[in-house]
Design a protein around this motif. Structure first.
Motif, mmCIF file in Angstrom:
data_model
loop_
_atom_site.group_PDB
_atom_site.id
_atom_site.type_symbol
_atom_site.label_atom_id
_atom_site.label_comp_id
_atom_site.label_asym_id
_atom_site.label_seq_id
_atom_site.Cartn_x
_atom_site.Cartn_y
_atom_site.Cartn_z
ATOM 1 N N VAL A 1 35.148 38.561 36.073
ATOM 2 C CA VAL A 1 34.032 38.697 37.004
ATOM 3 C C VAL A 1 33.358 40.034 36.721
ATOM 4 O O VAL A 1 34.032 41.049 36.553
ATOM 5 C CB VAL A 1 34.533 38.646 38.469
ATOM 6 C CG1 VAL A 1 33.398 38.893 39.437
ATOM 7 C CG2 VAL A 1 35.215 37.321 38.751
ATOM 8 N N ASP A 2 32.041 40.043 36.669
ATOM 9 C CA ASP A 2 31.288 41.279 36.463
ATOM 10 C C ASP A 2 31.393 42.117 37.728
ATOM 11 O O ASP A 2 30.791 41.798 38.748
ATOM 12 C CB ASP A 2 29.829 40.948 36.148
ATOM 13 C CG ASP A 2 28.983 42.185 35.905
ATOM 14 O OD1 ASP A 2 29.511 43.319 35.987
ATOM 15 O OD2 ASP A 2 27.778 42.007 35.650
ATOM 16 N N LEU A 3 32.169 43.181 37.668
ATOM 17 C CA LEU A 3 32.403 44.005 38.853
ATOM 18 C C LEU A 3 31.134 44.668 39.370
ATOM 19 O O LEU A 3 31.060 45.018 40.547
ATOM 20 C CB LEU A 3 33.482 45.051 38.560
ATOM 21 C CG LEU A 3 34.880 44.471 38.352
ATOM 22 C CD1 LEU A 3 35.844 45.548 37.877
ATOM 23 C CD2 LEU A 3 35.383 43.801 39.609
ATOM 24 N N ALA A 4 30.118 44.799 38.528
ATOM 25 C CA ALA A 4 28.846 45.379 38.977
ATOM 26 C C ALA A 4 28.159 44.476 40.002
ATOM 27 O O ALA A 4 27.303 44.938 40.747
ATOM 28 C CB ALA A 4 27.926 45.622 37.782
ATOM 29 N N LEU B 1 40.191 40.805 34.410
ATOM 30 C CA LEU B 1 41.158 39.719 34.585
ATOM 31 C C LEU B 1 41.695 39.226 33.253
ATOM 32 O O LEU B 1 42.585 38.392 33.204
ATOM 33 C CB LEU B 1 40.515 38.561 35.350
ATOM 34 C CG LEU B 1 40.121 38.891 36.787
ATOM 35 C CD1 LEU B 1 39.305 37.774 37.402
ATOM 36 C CD2 LEU B 1 41.353 39.179 37.619
ATOM 37 N N ARG B 2 41.169 39.761 32.180
ATOM 38 C CA ARG B 2 41.631 39.375 30.840
ATOM 39 C C ARG B 2 42.808 40.257 30.435
ATOM 40 O O ARG B 2 42.665 41.168 29.608
ATOM 41 C CB ARG B 2 40.497 39.474 29.846
ATOM 42 C CG ARG B 2 39.439 38.439 30.158
ATOM 43 C CD ARG B 2 38.306 38.479 29.174
ATOM 44 N NE ARG B 2 37.287 37.565 29.623
ATOM 45 C CZ ARG B 2 36.793 36.582 28.907
ATOM 46 N NH1 ARG B 2 37.200 36.412 27.684
ATOM 47 N NH2 ARG B 2 35.878 35.798 29.401
ATOM 48 N N VAL B 3 43.931 39.968 31.053
ATOM 49 C CA VAL B 3 45.168 40.695 30.772
ATOM 50 C C VAL B 3 46.251 39.679 30.429
ATOM 51 O O VAL B 3 46.147 38.498 30.757
ATOM 52 C CB VAL B 3 45.608 41.562 31.977
ATOM 53 C CG1 VAL B 3 44.582 42.653 32.263
ATOM 54 C CG2 VAL B 3 45.858 40.717 33.206
ATOM 55 N N ALA C 1 38.738 35.842 44.943
ATOM 56 C CA ALA C 1 38.307 36.889 45.881
ATOM 57 C C ALA C 1 37.036 37.568 45.375
ATOM 58 O O ALA C 1 36.078 37.746 46.126
ATOM 59 C CB ALA C 1 39.425 37.913 46.071
ATOM 60 N N LEU C 2 37.033 37.935 44.104
ATOM 61 C CA LEU C 2 35.876 38.633 43.528
ATOM 62 C C LEU C 2 34.642 37.734 43.446
ATOM 63 O O LEU C 2 33.533 38.173 43.712
ATOM 64 C CB LEU C 2 36.233 39.174 42.150
ATOM 65 C CG LEU C 2 37.301 40.266 42.124
ATOM 66 C CD1 LEU C 2 37.711 40.591 40.694
ATOM 67 C CD2 LEU C 2 36.832 41.521 42.857
#
Length: 107
Positions: free
Chosen positions: A16-19, A77-79, A99-100
């Motif tokens: 998800v783009d946190l911006a 989330l790419r972990v 959630a995001l």
């Protein structure tokens, strides 16, 4: 057991783009029959600051909870999933994504 395996296999975690996520705390959940999770994700200044586990039904997947520290460190989330707890890792990651996404879209 087949429904559980199919539910986990169908999970696709996307970043998800946190911006696009306003500051705040957001709750997300995911249920995969035998494994379920609900988390609260706190975002401030375009970054994930904290992830709290509100519920994690996991069988033997408790070690997967370490994946959340990886998300905070990577701000993504790419972990990698936690070895030996892949299904629980995926469910937790999808709960964070939910959630995001809800925060980003105002849902």
């Amino acid at each position: 057991l087949q429904r559980y395996r199919a539910a986990v296999e169908a999970l696709r975690v996307q970043d998800v783009d946190l911006a696009t996520v306003p500051d705040g705390a957001y709750v997300g959940s995911q249920d995969a029959v035998l494994v379920a999770a609900e988390v609260r994700v706190t975002v401030a200044d375009g970054a994930i600051r904290r992830i709290e586990i509100l519920r994690h039904e996991n069988g033997r997947g408790k070690p997967a909870e370490a994946v959340l520290d990886r998300v905070i460190a990577a701000q993504s989330l790419r972990v990698d999933a936690v070895s030996g707890a892949t299904s629980s890792s995926k469910v937790l990651l999808k709960a964070v994504e939910n959630a995001l996404r809800g925060a980003a879209t105002g849902l």
